[in-house]
Design a protein around this motif. Structure first.
Motif, PDB file in Angstrom:
ATOM      1  N   LEU A 250       0.823  -1.210   0.000  1.00 46.10           N
ATOM      2  CA  LEU A 250       0.000   0.000   0.000  1.00 46.10           C
ATOM      3  C   LEU A 250       0.858   1.262   0.000  1.00 46.10           C
ATOM      4  O   LEU A 250       0.517   2.258  -0.646  1.00 46.10           O
ATOM      5  CB  LEU A 250      -0.933  -0.001   1.206  1.00 46.10           C
ATOM      6  CG  LEU A 250      -2.092  -1.008   1.153  1.00 46.10           C
ATOM      7  CD1 LEU A 250      -2.957  -0.872   2.393  1.00 46.10           C
ATOM      8  CD2 LEU A 250      -2.946  -0.804  -0.089  1.00 46.10           C
ATOM      9  N   GLU A 251       1.975   1.220   0.721  1.00 49.16           N
ATOM     10  CA  GLU A 251       2.855   2.383   0.764  1.00 49.16           C
ATOM     11  C   GLU A 251       3.446   2.656  -0.618  1.00 49.16           C
ATOM     12  O   GLU A 251       3.549   3.815  -1.055  1.00 49.16           O
ATOM     13  CB  GLU A 251       3.959   2.164   1.790  1.00 49.16           C
ATOM     14  CG  GLU A 251       4.926   3.318   1.950  1.00 49.16           C
ATOM     15  CD  GLU A 251       4.269   4.602   2.442  1.00 49.16           C
ATOM     16  OE1 GLU A 251       4.896   5.667   2.329  1.00 49.16           O
ATOM     17  OE2 GLU A 251       3.113   4.541   2.929  1.00 49.16           O
ATOM     18  N   SER A 252       3.818   1.587  -1.310  1.00 47.78           N
ATOM     19  CA  SER A 252       4.349   1.758  -2.665  1.00 47.78           C
ATOM     20  C   SER A 252       3.286   2.348  -3.585  1.00 47.78           C
ATOM     21  O   SER A 252       3.576   3.263  -4.377  1.00 47.78           O
ATOM     22  CB  SER A 252       4.832   0.404  -3.197  1.00 47.78           C
ATOM     23  OG  SER A 252       5.201   0.504  -4.554  1.00 47.78           O
ATOM     24  N   ARG A 253       2.067   1.853  -3.497  1.00 53.50           N
ATOM     25  CA  ARG A 253       0.992   2.382  -4.327  1.00 53.50           C
ATOM     26  C   ARG A 253       0.721   3.849  -3.986  1.00 53.50           C
ATOM     27  O   ARG A 253       0.507   4.684  -4.871  1.00 53.50           O
ATOM     28  CB  ARG A 253      -0.278   1.545  -4.141  1.00 53.50           C
ATOM     29  CG  ARG A 253      -0.223   0.154  -4.735  1.00 53.50           C
ATOM     30  CD  ARG A 253      -1.570  -0.542  -4.631  1.00 53.50           C
ATOM     31  NE  ARG A 253      -1.525  -1.910  -5.150  1.00 53.50           N
ATOM     32  CZ  ARG A 253      -2.582  -2.728  -5.197  1.00 53.50           C
ATOM     33  NH1 ARG A 253      -3.764  -2.302  -4.754  1.00 53.50           N
ATOM     34  NH2 ARG A 253      -2.466  -3.955  -5.684  1.00 53.50           N
ATOM     35  N   ARG A 254       0.714   4.171  -2.691  1.00 52.17           N
ATOM     36  CA  ARG A 254       0.444   5.544  -2.265  1.00 52.17           C
ATOM     37  C   ARG A 254       1.489   6.510  -2.834  1.00 52.17           C
ATOM     38  O   ARG A 254       1.152   7.580  -3.358  1.00 52.17           O
ATOM     39  CB  ARG A 254       0.437   5.620  -0.737  1.00 52.17           C
ATOM     40  CG  ARG A 254       0.045   6.996  -0.189  1.00 52.17           C
ATOM     41  CD  ARG A 254       0.390   7.135   1.271  1.00 52.17           C
ATOM     42  NE  ARG A 254       1.838   7.097   1.483  1.00 52.17           N
ATOM     43  CZ  ARG A 254       2.669   8.100   1.221  1.00 52.17           C
ATOM     44  NH1 ARG A 254       2.205   9.237   0.716  1.00 52.17           N
ATOM     45  NH2 ARG A 254       3.968   7.970   1.439  1.00 52.17           N
ATOM     46  N   ARG A 256       3.413   6.095  -5.477  1.00 54.93           N
ATOM     47  CA  ARG A 256       3.323   6.207  -6.926  1.00 54.93           C
ATOM     48  C   ARG A 256       2.105   7.021  -7.363  1.00 54.93           C
ATOM     49  O   ARG A 256       2.121   7.669  -8.405  1.00 54.93           O
ATOM     50  CB  ARG A 256       3.301   4.818  -7.566  1.00 54.93           C
ATOM     51  CG  ARG A 256       4.671   4.129  -7.572  1.00 54.93           C
ATOM     52  CD  ARG A 256       4.598   2.729  -8.176  1.00 54.93           C
ATOM     53  NE  ARG A 256       4.008   1.774  -7.249  1.00 54.93           N
ATOM     54  CZ  ARG A 256       3.638   0.540  -7.573  1.00 54.93           C
ATOM     55  NH1 ARG A 256       3.779   0.125  -8.828  1.00 54.93           N
ATOM     56  NH2 ARG A 256       3.125  -0.275  -6.676  1.00 54.93           N
ATOM     57  N   LEU A 257       1.064   6.989  -6.531  1.00 55.90           N
ATOM     58  CA  LEU A 257      -0.131   7.778  -6.832  1.00 55.90           C
ATOM     59  C   LEU A 257       0.012   9.224  -6.369  1.00 55.90           C
ATOM     60  O   LEU A 257      -0.796  10.088  -6.740  1.00 55.90           O
ATOM     61  CB  LEU A 257      -1.366   7.142  -6.173  1.00 55.90           C
ATOM     62  CG  LEU A 257      -1.870   5.845  -6.799  1.00 55.90           C
ATOM     63  CD1 LEU A 257      -2.831   5.132  -5.854  1.00 55.90           C
ATOM     64  CD2 LEU A 257      -2.556   6.124  -8.137  1.00 55.90           C
ATOM     65  N   GLY A 258       1.030   9.488  -5.535  1.00 55.04           N
ATOM     66  CA  GLY A 258       1.242  10.840  -5.033  1.00 55.04           C
ATOM     67  C   GLY A 258       0.179  11.283  -4.057  1.00 55.04           C
ATOM     68  O   GLY A 258      -0.195  12.476  -4.019  1.00 55.04           O
ATOM     69  N   ALA A 269      -6.925   1.943  -7.886  1.00 55.56           N
ATOM     70  CA  ALA A 269      -6.617   3.011  -8.826  1.00 55.56           C
ATOM     71  C   ALA A 269      -5.463   2.616  -9.742  1.00 55.56           C
ATOM     72  O   ALA A 269      -4.490   2.006  -9.289  1.00 55.56           O
ATOM     73  CB  ALA A 269      -6.244   4.280  -8.065  1.00 55.56           C
ATOM     74  N   PRO A 270      -5.540   2.962 -11.024  1.00 54.62           N
ATOM     75  CA  PRO A 270      -4.398   2.703 -11.919  1.00 54.62           C
ATOM     76  C   PRO A 270      -3.222   3.597 -11.527  1.00 54.62           C
ATOM     77  O   PRO A 270      -3.405   4.770 -11.186  1.00 54.62           O
ATOM     78  CB  PRO A 270      -4.950   3.062 -13.301  1.00 54.62           C
ATOM     79  CG  PRO A 270      -6.059   4.026 -13.036  1.00 54.62           C
ATOM     80  CD  PRO A 270      -6.663   3.618 -11.716  1.00 54.62           C
ATOM     81  N   LEU A 271      -2.028   3.059 -11.563  1.00 54.89           N
ATOM     82  CA  LEU A 271      -0.845   3.810 -11.177  1.00 54.89           C
ATOM     83  C   LEU A 271      -0.398   4.734 -12.306  1.00 54.89           C
ATOM     84  O   LEU A 271      -0.656   4.449 -13.480  1.00 54.89           O
ATOM     85  CB  LEU A 271       0.273   2.846 -10.795  1.00 54.89           C
ATOM     86  CG  LEU A 271      -0.056   1.942  -9.600  1.00 54.89           C
ATOM     87  CD1 LEU A 271       1.029   0.892  -9.420  1.00 54.89           C
ATOM     88  CD2 LEU A 271      -0.223   2.768  -8.333  1.00 54.89           C
ATOM     89  N   PRO A 272       0.267   5.840 -11.969  1.00 55.86           N
ATOM     90  CA  PRO A 272       0.743   6.759 -13.020  1.00 55.86           C
ATOM     91  C   PRO A 272       1.602   6.024 -14.047  1.00 55.86           C
ATOM     92  O   PRO A 272       2.485   5.242 -13.689  1.00 55.86           O
ATOM     93  CB  PRO A 272       1.579   7.775 -12.225  1.00 55.86           C
ATOM     94  CG  PRO A 272       0.980   7.762 -10.861  1.00 55.86           C
ATOM     95  CD  PRO A 272       0.569   6.334 -10.618  1.00 55.86           C
TER      96      PRO A 272
END
Length: 574
Positions: A250-254, A256-258, A269-272
């Motif tokens: 989750l931290e990695s996704r957060r 990358r999503l900013g 959510a799709p990642l950037p």
């Protein structure tokens, strides 16, 4: 008289119990010997298939169209008038076989299950089982009719899923809130239904002489090879090993999503830089490409799947009044029994995973139905789910368009990354669902029947296992998460099996990464055993071990994180 037994379900679709009863009576009056017991079991199997076939078709019909009141009433009538005497007759035949002390080849494990079933059988529970079935049907009806207006159209809650995966956060949030608002409208009805189910199940346990429903259900599910304490140890191991890994995901996704925090509408959510994956345009494409993938995994599996396509045994698209979720069940078809896959595809990568998963169940059914006796077809979901979850991973190398699958190489890396991350995120959620049920069925019945207490316990467990998700300001949605897990209502205690099986499936996948052909052969060899082997033996045959400990989980997490990083690198490759 057994020689006059009809051969197809169509011939008995209007039969009442009085029509079936003479055949059961003849079996009951037959003197069992070493010489005739196999024929006797074969006759029992043919008779049971005819009775069960009617139930299977009606249950499937109710799930496919929750607004079909005629089929619902036919099912209710059959449950009320045929099910109790049928279960009583089955119990009598079971006891007859047990009393004979005969042990036909391949029946050692089934006989142990039959012994347990005989021990907990109580005639006074038969009408309660009918009531329980009606209540679980009611749950499907409530959730199957959850529709709402979205952009001028009436849609199901499931049809909002693509919008919840939009790159536009405002659209994701709007869709998530709309779906949740509709689901929360049924909060009073689901609370009331839960109270009825809980009281009914506790009454069944009391009738069977068990201290609580968990103890009864343990025996009903033939859980011989592990205990409630093993499940609690599993929860603790997940908390120790997997929860930190889930936090890393989750931290990695957060990052990358900013985002500052991960809200519920951000979890998918799709990642950037990531593409919005649309693996298929329509259900026909979903079906066809799956067959190509299965042919790469094992040609025989592709033949099984082709049979399902040819015989119209795939109901994959979402529509109004269709029960949510997905499953594989067995039904009478083509003068034989066949697996049938039910799901709700809306064009997402999760639909591909679901079809691969349910096809694993179907392949298991094809192999198991070759065994001669229905008692050998009873397989604990602890291994049945290995069949499905392992298939998701065994098929993974072939999901690219170059292999005839759904994705470009970049898209496949993204799909695999999300799949592997979701495996890690699943274990903590599984622990919440399972721990909730352990509490619900061992607590004071009045306490557990109070929906406010259920909300409180679910919320506490959520904080223990899922604290890194930000549900601030969404208290009602968070604490009623138990409403949105149909297993709690319809299949009590059927959930820890997913966690156990996922651990087994990752072990099989680890073997496949070394030798795909060998791993697939072991997998199929285990499927062919059906219910004739113990749970540890089934895992061993598949190339895995039944485990609840932190060390085994740690090995799985290490592999998953290694492969996640590998797919991340593929995504950022220029």
């Amino acid at each position: 008289m057994l020689q006059t037994l009809p051969k197809s379900n169509a011939e008995v679709q209007d039969w009442q119990w009085a029509d079936f009863e003479p055949y059961f009576q003849e079996l009951q009056e037959t003197e069992l010997t070493e010489a005739n017991v196999q024929e006797w079991l074969a006759n029992w199997t043919e008779l049971a298939k005819l009775v069960n076939g009617g139930f299977a078709l009606l249950r499937l019909g109710v799930n496919r169209n929750t607004a079909d009141t005629v089929t619902e009433e036919n099912l209710n009538q059959r449950n009320a008038k045929v099910l109790p005497p049928y279960r009583k007759a089955e119990h009598a035949l079971t006891q007859k076989l047990l009393d004979s002390k005969l042990q036909p080849i391949g029946m050692e494990v089934p006989l142990r299950k039959m012994q347990t079933a005989a021990e907990i059988f109580r005639e006074e529970n038969l009408p309660l089982a009918v009531q329980e079935q009606k209540l679980t049907n009611e749950h499907g009806k409530i959730t199957g009719t959850q529709t709402l207006q979205w952009e001028g159209q009436e849609v199901t809650v499931i049809q909002l899923k693509p919008f919840q995966q939009s790159p536009d956060r405002s659209i994701r949030e709007k869709a998530w809130r709309a779906g949740m608002e509709r689901q929360l409208q049924d909060r009073p009805a689901l609370n009331e239904l839960w109270g009825k189910l809980l009281r009914l199940r506790q009454e069944m346990a009391k009738n069977a002489g068990e201290a609580n429903y968990r103890d009864l259900r343990w025996k009903m599910l033939n859980r011989f090879d592990y205990t409630p304490a093993d499940c609690e140890n599993f929860h603790a191991a997940i908390e120790e090993v997997v929860v930190p890994a889930a936090k890393r995901v989750l931290e990695s996704r957060r990052e990358r999503l900013g985002l500052d925090t991960m809200r519920p509408w951000d979890l998918e959510a799709p990642l950037p830089g990531a593409q919005s994956l649309k693996p298929f345009e329509n259900v026909a494409e979903l079906k066809e490409k799956a067959e190509t993938i299965f042919d790469k995994v094992d040609p025989q599996l592709a033949e099984f799947y082709a049979t399902m396509q040819q015989e119209d045994l795939l109901d994959l698209e979402n529509r109004m009044n269709k029960r949510p979720g997905g499953f594989c069940t067995a039904i009478p078809a083509s003068n034989s029994w066949r697996p049938f896959i039910f799901m709700n595809a809306v064009g997402l990568p999760a639909d591909v995973t679901t079809l691969l998963h349910e096809s694993g169940h179907a392949f298991h059914a094809f192999e198991t139905l070759k065994l001669p006796y229905t008692q050998q077809w009873i397989i604990g979901s602890e291994f049945a789910e290995v069949a499905s979850m392992a298939m998701e991973l065994l098929a993974s190398p072939y999901i690219t368009k170059g292999e005839g699958g759904y994705y470009t190489e970049q898209e496949a890396a993204q799909a695999r990354l999300e799949h592997l991350e979701n495996i890690i995120l699943f274990w903590p959620y599984m622990a919440v669902v399972d721990a909730f049920q352990h509490w619900a069925y061992t607590a004071d019945p009045k306490e557990a029947a109070d929906a406010a207490n259920c909300d409180r316990v679910w919320d506490k467990l959520w904080s223990r296992f899922k604290a890194d998700e930000d549900w601030s300001g969404l208290d009602d949605a968070r604490m009623t998460g138990w409403h949105r897990k149909l297993h709690i209502y319809q299949y009590p205690f059927y959930y820890v099996e997913y966690g156990m099986a996922q651990l087994g499936a990752v072990q099989i996948w680890a073997n496949a990464l070394q030798d795909q052909k060998m791993a697939t052969a072991s997998y199929r060899g285990a499927l062919k055993l059906g219910g004739t082997a113990t749970l540890p033996e089934l895992y061993q045959a598949a190339g895995a071990k039944l485990a609840f400990d932190g060390d085994t989980l740690r090995h799985a997490i290490d592999l998953l994180e290694n492969q996640i990083e590998k797919n991340r690198r593929l995504l950022i490759r220029p």
